[in-house]
Design a protein around this motif. Structure first.
Motif, PDB file in Angstrom:
ATOM      1  N   ILE A  48     -12.817   3.390  -8.011  1.00 43.02           N
ATOM      2  CA  ILE A  48     -11.804   3.905  -8.297  1.00 43.02           C
ATOM      3  C   ILE A  48     -11.144   3.518  -9.299  1.00 43.02           C
ATOM      4  CG2 ILE A  48      -9.313   4.087  -7.267  1.00 43.02           C
ATOM      5  CD1 ILE A  48     -10.421   3.227  -4.481  1.00 43.02           C
ATOM      6  N   LYS A  49     -10.977   4.554 -10.286  1.00 43.04           N
ATOM      7  CA  LYS A  49     -10.434   4.159 -11.602  1.00 43.04           C
ATOM      8  C   LYS A  49      -9.191   3.136 -11.623  1.00 43.04           C
ATOM      9  CE  LYS A  49     -12.777   7.834 -13.851  1.00 43.04           C
ATOM     10  NZ  LYS A  49     -12.666   9.079 -14.717  1.00 43.04           N
ATOM     11  N   PRO A  50      -9.320   2.270 -12.605  1.00 44.41           N
ATOM     12  CA  PRO A  50      -7.989   1.191 -12.456  1.00 44.41           C
ATOM     13  C   PRO A  50      -6.715   2.311 -13.099  1.00 44.41           C
ATOM     14  CG  PRO A  50      -9.693   0.425 -13.781  1.00 44.41           C
ATOM     15  CD  PRO A  50     -10.071   1.602 -13.556  1.00 44.41           C
ATOM     16  N   HIS A  51      -5.377   1.974 -12.268  1.00 43.55           N
ATOM     17  CA  HIS A  51      -4.477   3.060 -12.636  1.00 43.55           C
ATOM     18  C   HIS A  51      -3.020   2.369 -12.286  1.00 43.55           C
ATOM     19  CE1 HIS A  51      -5.510   3.575  -8.522  1.00 43.55           C
ATOM     20  NE2 HIS A  51      -4.266   4.075  -8.076  1.00 43.55           N
ATOM     21  N   PHE A  52      -2.148   2.905 -12.626  1.00 43.10           N
ATOM     22  CA  PHE A  52      -0.622   2.633 -12.617  1.00 43.10           C
ATOM     23  C   PHE A  52       0.041   3.799 -11.586  1.00 43.10           C
ATOM     24  CE2 PHE A  52      -1.354  -0.066 -16.230  1.00 43.10           C
ATOM     25  CZ  PHE A  52      -1.003  -1.245 -16.029  1.00 43.10           C
ATOM     26  N   HIS A  53       0.942   3.595 -10.870  1.00 44.45           N
ATOM     27  CA  HIS A  53       1.898   4.644 -10.409  1.00 44.45           C
ATOM     28  C   HIS A  53       3.092   4.716 -11.261  1.00 44.45           C
ATOM     29  CE1 HIS A  53      -0.587   5.276  -6.559  1.00 44.45           C
ATOM     30  NE2 HIS A  53      -1.055   3.773  -6.914  1.00 44.45           N
ATOM     31  N   ILE A  54       3.280   5.907 -11.602  1.00 43.70           N
ATOM     32  CA  ILE A  54       4.473   6.167 -12.655  1.00 43.70           C
ATOM     33  C   ILE A  54       5.584   5.967 -11.660  1.00 43.70           C
ATOM     34  CG2 ILE A  54       5.572   7.980 -13.654  1.00 43.70           C
ATOM     35  CD1 ILE A  54       2.689   9.303 -13.959  1.00 43.70           C
ATOM     36  N   GLU A  55       6.719   5.250 -12.396  1.00 44.62           N
ATOM     37  CA  GLU A  55       7.807   4.771 -11.765  1.00 44.62           C
ATOM     38  C   GLU A  55       8.718   6.288 -11.763  1.00 44.62           C
ATOM     39  OE1 GLU A  55      10.234   1.748 -13.248  1.00 44.62           O
ATOM     40  OE2 GLU A  55       8.306   0.376 -13.390  1.00 44.62           O
ATOM     41  N   LYS A  56       9.261   6.636 -10.906  1.00 43.56           N
ATOM     42  CA  LYS A  56      10.209   7.545 -10.638  1.00 43.56           C
ATOM     43  C   LYS A  56      11.408   7.628  -9.635  1.00 43.56           C
ATOM     44  CE  LYS A  56       6.683   9.625  -8.023  1.00 43.56           C
ATOM     45  NZ  LYS A  56       5.253  10.339  -7.989  1.00 43.56           N
ATOM     46  N   GLU A  57      12.422   8.005  -9.602  1.00 43.39           N
ATOM     47  CA  GLU A  57      13.473   7.695  -8.601  1.00 43.39           C
ATOM     48  C   GLU A  57      13.277   8.866  -7.446  1.00 43.39           C
ATOM     49  OE1 GLU A  57      18.282   8.183  -8.815  1.00 43.39           O
ATOM     50  OE2 GLU A  57      17.100   7.192 -10.705  1.00 43.39           O
ATOM     51  N   ILE A  58      13.291   8.286  -6.267  1.00 43.30           N
ATOM     52  CA  ILE A  58      13.116   9.058  -5.122  1.00 43.30           C
ATOM     53  C   ILE A  58      14.281   9.029  -4.262  1.00 43.30           C
ATOM     54  CG2 ILE A  58      11.585   9.771  -3.152  1.00 43.30           C
ATOM     55  CD1 ILE A  58       9.467   8.005  -4.841  1.00 43.30           C
ATOM     56  N   THR A  59      14.501   9.855  -3.451  1.00 40.85           N
ATOM     57  CA  THR A  59      15.784   9.865  -2.677  1.00 40.85           C
ATOM     58  C   THR A  59      15.055   9.639  -1.176  1.00 40.85           C
ATOM     59  OG1 THR A  59      17.288  10.967  -3.888  1.00 40.85           O
ATOM     60  CG2 THR A  59      17.683  10.865  -1.425  1.00 40.85           C
ATOM     61  N   ILE A  60      15.183   8.747  -0.265  1.00 44.56           N
ATOM     62  CA  ILE A  60      14.634   8.806   1.085  1.00 44.56           C
ATOM     63  C   ILE A  60      15.717   8.821   2.038  1.00 44.56           C
ATOM     64  CG2 ILE A  60      13.369   7.192   2.619  1.00 44.56           C
ATOM     65  CD1 ILE A  60      11.804   6.067   0.041  1.00 44.56           C
ATOM     66  N   ASN A  61      15.824   9.939   2.831  1.00 42.76           N
ATOM     67  CA  ASN A  61      16.576  10.048   3.841  1.00 42.76           C
ATOM     68  C   ASN A  61      16.258   9.837   5.280  1.00 42.76           C
ATOM     69  OD1 ASN A  61      14.994  12.286   4.219  1.00 42.76           O
ATOM     70  ND2 ASN A  61      16.518  13.793   3.602  1.00 42.76           N
ATOM     71  N   LYS A  62      14.876   9.296   5.353  1.00 47.67           N
ATOM     72  CA  LYS A  62      14.373   8.734   6.721  1.00 47.67           C
ATOM     73  C   LYS A  62      13.523   7.840   6.833  1.00 47.67           C
ATOM     74  CE  LYS A  62      11.461  12.450   8.272  1.00 47.67           C
ATOM     75  NZ  LYS A  62      11.299  13.520   9.020  1.00 47.67           N
ATOM     76  N   ILE A  63      13.122   6.992   7.490  1.00 50.16           N
ATOM     77  CA  ILE A  63      12.098   6.076   7.407  1.00 50.16           C
ATOM     78  C   ILE A  63      11.022   6.481   8.156  1.00 50.16           C
ATOM     79  CG2 ILE A  63      11.426   3.416   7.976  1.00 50.16           C
ATOM     80  CD1 ILE A  63      13.631   3.893   5.468  1.00 50.16           C
ATOM     81  N   GLN A  64       9.811   6.363   7.439  1.00 50.87           N
ATOM     82  CA  GLN A  64       8.598   6.792   8.397  1.00 50.87           C
ATOM     83  C   GLN A  64       7.980   5.509   8.230  1.00 50.87           C
ATOM     84  OE1 GLN A  64       6.994  10.251   6.046  1.00 50.87           O
ATOM     85  NE2 GLN A  64       7.795  11.377   7.759  1.00 50.87           N
ATOM     86  N   GLU A  65       6.802   5.011   9.205  1.00 44.61           N
ATOM     87  CA  GLU A  65       6.170   3.874   9.348  1.00 44.61           C
ATOM     88  C   GLU A  65       4.839   4.084   9.816  1.00 44.61           C
ATOM     89  OE1 GLU A  65       8.039   0.377  12.321  1.00 44.61           O
ATOM     90  OE2 GLU A  65       8.385   2.126  12.777  1.00 44.61           O
ATOM     91  N   VAL A  66       3.988   3.053   9.638  1.00 46.14           N
ATOM     92  CA  VAL A  66       2.561   3.125   9.722  1.00 46.14           C
ATOM     93  C   VAL A  66       2.519   1.578  10.492  1.00 46.14           C
ATOM     94  CG1 VAL A  66       0.267   2.961   8.984  1.00 46.14           C
ATOM     95  CG2 VAL A  66       1.705   4.494   7.941  1.00 46.14           C
ATOM     96  N   VAL A  67       1.734   1.646  11.762  1.00 44.70           N
ATOM     97  CA  VAL A  67       1.564   0.515  12.623  1.00 44.70           C
ATOM     98  C   VAL A  67      -0.128   0.539  12.885  1.00 44.70           C
ATOM     99  CG1 VAL A  67       1.780  -0.620  14.575  1.00 44.70           C
ATOM    100  CG2 VAL A  67       3.685   0.373  13.735  1.00 44.70           C
ATOM    101  N   HIS A  68      -0.605  -0.512  12.430  1.00 42.84           N
ATOM    102  CA  HIS A  68      -1.932  -0.665  12.427  1.00 42.84           C
ATOM    103  C   HIS A  68      -2.364  -2.006  13.585  1.00 42.84           C
ATOM    104  CE1 HIS A  68      -6.421  -0.927  11.661  1.00 42.84           C
ATOM    105  NE2 HIS A  68      -6.277  -2.265  11.744  1.00 42.84           N
ATOM    106  N   ILE A  69      -3.032  -1.593  14.548  1.00 40.20           N
ATOM    107  CA  ILE A  69      -3.345  -2.603  15.825  1.00 40.20           C
ATOM    108  C   ILE A  69      -4.510  -3.423  15.095  1.00 40.20           C
ATOM    109  CG2 ILE A  69      -3.882  -2.835  17.808  1.00 40.20           C
ATOM    110  CD1 ILE A  69      -1.326  -1.406  17.386  1.00 40.20           C
TER     111      ILE A  69
END
Length: 133
Positions: A48-69
């Motif tokens: 996987i080529k080395p990379h950065f994630h571009i900073e950006k402003e995001i509006t989040i109006n609900k929480i989503q969640e991941v649960v791993h057993i």
């Protein structure tokens, strides 16, 4: 992978069982979900080529969640947007569930270790959760 929908067709959760395997990059989330979940399989020597994630402003109006057993066994009870329980799912060691909408609760069937990922910041139970029942 199983999309679990409420009676009105709304995706409430996505279950990814431990034996899910599909070569390449596989996002189980829809492109417009506020949280993205990808499960990727690579061959020895792939990179996987080395990379950065571009900073950006995001509006989040609900929480989503991941649960791993990580290990153990649990029943996850799923609730529609009105707080009505409509399905229960048993999860085992290695299974993952992505809570997209609605509500959820857990019943541990044995000692269970879970790994949970959701958006932050977290302001505490009183400010971040509305209890069902």
């Amino acid at each position: 992978m199983e999309e679990i929908k409420s009676d009105d067709g709304k995706i409430i959760a996505i279950v990814v069982k431990r034996d899910f395997k599909k070569d390449g990059v596989n996002f189980v989330s829809k492109h417009d979900f506020l949280l993205q979940l990808g499960i990727s399989s690579y061959k020895k020597g792939d990179t996987i080529k080395p990379h950065f994630h571009i900073e950006k402003e995001i509006t989040i109006n609900k929480i989503q969640e991941v649960v791993h057993i990580e290990n153990g066994r649990t029943i996850v009870n799923l609730y529609d947007l009105n707080g009505k329980k409509f399905k229960s799912v048993e999860l085992l060691s290695g299974d993952t569930i992505f809570f997209v909408d609605g509500g959820h609760g857990f019943e541990m069937l044995e000692d269970t270790k879970i790994i949970e990922v959701k958006q932050g910041p977290y302001f505490g139970k009183d400010k971040d959760k509305r209890m069902i029942e």
